[in-house]
Scaffold this motif. Sequence first.
Motif: not given
Length: 285
Positions: A143-164
């Motif tokens: 969570s302290r890494r640079p650009h953590y929030k952007t990477i996390k948001a992209c990870g969530i997006a990929v997983l939701i789409q993969a689930s769908a």
Amino acid sequence: MAAQRPHPWEIYLGLRGGKTIKRLPWLTTLSVDAPLVALAWQEAYAVLWGTPIGWHHRGLLFASVWLGYAADRWLDGWGPARQKSHRHDFYRVHRWGIFGFWCAVLGAAMALAFLCLQSFELWRGWCLAASVLVYTGYAQTQSRRPHYKTIKACGIAVLIQASACLFSTPWHFIQVLHVPLLAGPIPLFALNCLMIENWEQCARSGADPSPETGLMMLSGAGVVLALLHFLPALAEGAEFVALSSLASLMLLWGLHAKRDRVDLGPRRTLADFCLLTPFIAILAA
């Protein structure tokens, strides 16, 4: 100065303190909104490819996405107030009750999967579960890494789409040409996560939305316009996915423009509701 008179639609929805809008955040607190989004887009791709989706597919998808979200929030709530929000407080207060319910849902989902899924569907499910574990490990430790929030948001997006797409997409039929069609909604899901994060950060700091929010909206518009232009040429019926993406983007834009009229908790849930447009299109068909 006289108080601003609420608009009739605000009275109807309860946006000025009514019961309806106050109850909406519970869908987020209970981690129900994200599984609904995955279900909506599963239906969209099932319609596109003509894939038969059974009740067990829908139940397993809902349970799997809920398990992932609930586990992430349960871990977020571990420790001395790592995260401060209603949903994280809920998971802290009811930690062990939620853990017991989570284990029961996991056991039921695994039993249903072994009883109802074919071997290739089980293999896809295990691959997705491994990806979720990798994402959870990153989200909880970096969570302290640079650009953590952007990477996390992209990870969530990929997983939701993969689930769908897990059960709805005939992967033996998919070609490289279809990758934009399958990946198209991912920027939309990432935009949703980043917008919510920006709203919450502004609420904590009292600042106005950052310029990145407008840039994210423009980027989302560009992606959706590209989808509208290119997707119909990739597969028959792809307009359904493109138009659902456009409708979701327009709803997100409208919600962001009227954000001052809706409290943060309900607004967060409504942002996820903006991604349920495939349900509306299917019902209207």
